[in-house]
Scaffold this motif. Structure first.
Motif, PDB file in Angstrom:
ATOM      1  N   ASN A 139     -35.357  71.544  71.805  1.00  0.00           N
ATOM      2  CA  ASN A 139     -34.811  70.338  71.638  1.00  0.00           C
ATOM      3  C   ASN A 139     -35.778  69.945  70.465  1.00  0.00           C
ATOM      4  N   ASP A 140     -35.438  69.836  69.229  1.00  0.00           N
ATOM      5  CA  ASP A 140     -36.439  69.435  68.114  1.00  0.00           C
ATOM      6  C   ASP A 140     -36.565  68.214  67.699  1.00  0.00           C
ATOM      7  N   GLU A 141     -36.196  67.298  68.724  1.00  0.00           N
ATOM      8  CA  GLU A 141     -36.377  65.745  68.337  1.00  0.00           C
ATOM      9  C   GLU A 141     -37.542  65.302  68.449  1.00  0.00           C
ATOM     10  N   LEU A 142     -38.218  65.545  67.613  1.00  0.00           N
ATOM     11  CA  LEU A 142     -39.879  65.291  67.636  1.00  0.00           C
ATOM     12  C   LEU A 142     -40.399  63.992  68.004  1.00  0.00           C
ATOM     13  N   GLY A 143     -39.544  62.960  67.330  1.00  0.00           N
ATOM     14  CA  GLY A 143     -40.123  61.307  67.256  1.00  0.00           C
ATOM     15  C   GLY A 143     -41.466  61.263  66.675  1.00  0.00           C
ATOM     16  N   HIS A 144     -41.849  60.181  67.127  1.00  0.00           N
ATOM     17  CA  HIS A 144     -43.263  60.043  66.660  1.00  0.00           C
ATOM     18  C   HIS A 144     -44.118  58.950  67.621  1.00  0.00           C
ATOM     19  N   ALA A 145     -45.278  59.798  68.038  1.00  0.00           N
ATOM     20  CA  ALA A 145     -46.027  59.082  69.464  1.00  0.00           C
ATOM     21  C   ALA A 145     -45.142  58.665  70.494  1.00  0.00           C
ATOM     22  N   GLY A 146     -43.973  59.409  70.444  1.00  0.00           N
ATOM     23  CA  GLY A 146     -43.113  59.451  71.923  1.00  0.00           C
ATOM     24  C   GLY A 146     -43.404  60.285  72.718  1.00  0.00           C
ATOM     25  N   GLU A 147     -42.450  60.686  73.600  1.00  0.00           N
ATOM     26  CA  GLU A 147     -42.538  61.745  74.650  1.00  0.00           C
ATOM     27  C   GLU A 147     -43.099  62.991  74.356  1.00  0.00           C
ATOM     28  N   VAL A 148     -42.825  63.594  73.123  1.00  0.00           N
ATOM     29  CA  VAL A 148     -43.139  65.034  72.913  1.00  0.00           C
ATOM     30  C   VAL A 148     -44.786  65.047  72.431  1.00  0.00           C
ATOM     31  N   GLU A 149     -44.935  64.085  71.389  1.00  0.00           N
ATOM     32  CA  GLU A 149     -46.304  64.189  71.033  1.00  0.00           C
ATOM     33  C   GLU A 149     -47.127  63.732  71.842  1.00  0.00           C
ATOM     34  N   THR A 150     -47.004  62.757  72.687  1.00  0.00           N
ATOM     35  CA  THR A 150     -47.960  62.351  73.601  1.00  0.00           C
ATOM     36  C   THR A 150     -48.246  63.387  74.951  1.00  0.00           C
ATOM     37  N   SER A 151     -46.965  64.058  75.309  1.00  0.00           N
ATOM     38  CA  SER A 151     -47.277  65.081  76.287  1.00  0.00           C
ATOM     39  C   SER A 151     -48.121  66.306  75.686  1.00  0.00           C
ATOM     40  N   LEU A 152     -47.902  66.631  74.380  1.00  0.00           N
ATOM     41  CA  LEU A 152     -48.824  67.572  73.918  1.00  0.00           C
ATOM     42  C   LEU A 152     -50.133  67.155  73.825  1.00  0.00           C
ATOM     43  N   VAL A 153     -50.637  65.964  73.457  1.00  0.00           N
ATOM     44  CA  VAL A 153     -52.002  65.508  73.419  1.00  0.00           C
ATOM     45  C   VAL A 153     -52.383  65.472  74.857  1.00  0.00           C
ATOM     46  N   LEU A 154     -51.698  65.095  75.885  1.00  0.00           N
ATOM     47  CA  LEU A 154     -51.921  65.163  77.264  1.00  0.00           C
ATOM     48  C   LEU A 154     -52.486  66.342  77.669  1.00  0.00           C
ATOM     49  N   ALA A 155     -51.799  67.465  77.134  1.00  0.00           N
ATOM     50  CA  ALA A 155     -52.034  68.644  77.445  1.00  0.00           C
ATOM     51  C   ALA A 155     -53.285  69.349  76.686  1.00  0.00           C
ATOM     52  N   ILE A 156     -53.458  68.953  75.535  1.00  0.00           N
ATOM     53  CA  ILE A 156     -54.545  69.363  74.842  1.00  0.00           C
ATOM     54  C   ILE A 156     -55.784  68.839  75.272  1.00  0.00           C
ATOM     55  N   ALA A 157     -55.675  67.555  74.901  1.00  0.00           N
ATOM     56  CA  ALA A 157     -57.070  66.523  75.078  1.00  0.00           C
ATOM     57  C   ALA A 157     -56.566  65.220  75.798  1.00  0.00           C
TER      58      ALA A 157
END
Length: 231
Positions: A139-157
């Motif tokens: 699902n390439d609905e990236l958004g901005h500072a939404g669920e996807v990016e926030t989840s990625l940063v939660l996993a990374i840092a």
């Protein structure tokens, strides 16, 4: 890496990855370096799978759509020239394949013609490819500072995420994806689209989702790079 370490690594692989991000607001809960952070982390994971040198991330991108909120932006021509010069320098040192992994939607236009702009500047046996990491998500609905990016940063840092300050976009989307993609190219458009600079709902994010997305993105990028190398 020291100079001798670089030449030693070059004997093992002729492939280099350049992560490209941006420096721009990502709501009140994520760092302004989010795009570069994700692009660099993903690049390191991919490099382990495909065998590649990872260059330091280019931390500035094209983010004029975020006016008047915080951003430090390069013009399209500046970003294009910067990436082209980096690719040409690597080719001059013996790198045969450069993969640019982009972490910011606003950079797409500047990066689209990198290979064409390098024509005549690098040997014919050197290839340059640009990949946008979110294209590897089911699902390439990236958004901005939404669920996807926030989840990625939660996993990374996770220490960089302030979940207590997370808030969903203030304006509910009513237009098509194609319409918003066009609108977002205009300076100052993002606040008008979202109300608060957030596209999506970061409160739905989790580190578990981020880990799943990282695996999905990494596998997809590694597969695509292998396909490109087979040409």
């Amino acid at each position: 890496m020291s100079d001798p370490q670089f030449w030693s690594a070059l004997k093992k692989t002729k492939r280099a990855i350049i992560p490209v991000g941006s420096l721009e607001q990502h709501g009140p809960h994520l760092p302004v370096s989010t795009d570069a952070l994700i692009a660099e982390h993903v690049s390191k994971l991919v490099a382990q799978k495909v065998g590649a040198l990872v260059l330091p991330a280019i931390a500035y991108g094209v983010s004029f759509e975020h006016d008047p909120m915080f951003h430090v932006s390069l013009r399209n021509s500046t970003l294009s020239a910067l990436v082209c010069d980096a690719c040409a320098a690597l080719a001059g040192h013996g790198v045969k394949e450069v993969v640019v992994i982009n972490g910011h939607h606003g950079n797409i236009g500047a990066l689209q013609y990198i290979a064409q702009d390098l024509a005549g500047r690098i040997p014919d046996n050197v290839s340059v490819h640009v990949l946008h990491y979110w294209h590897q998500m089911k699902n390439d609905e990236l958004g901005h500072a939404g669920e996807v990016e926030t989840s990625l940063v939660l996993a990374i840092a996770p220490e960089l995420v302030r979940m207590e300050k997370a808030q969903a976009g203030a304006i509910k989307p009513t237009k098509s994806k194609a319409a918003y993609a066009s609108i977002a190219n205009s300076p100052g458009s993002f606040v008008k689209m979202t109300g608060n600079g957030v596209w999506g709902d970061p409160k739905k994010a989790s580190a578990e989702t981020g880990q799943r997305l990282l695996k999905e993105i990494t596998a997809g990028l590694a597969r695509t790079i292998s396909e490109l190398a087979a040409d």
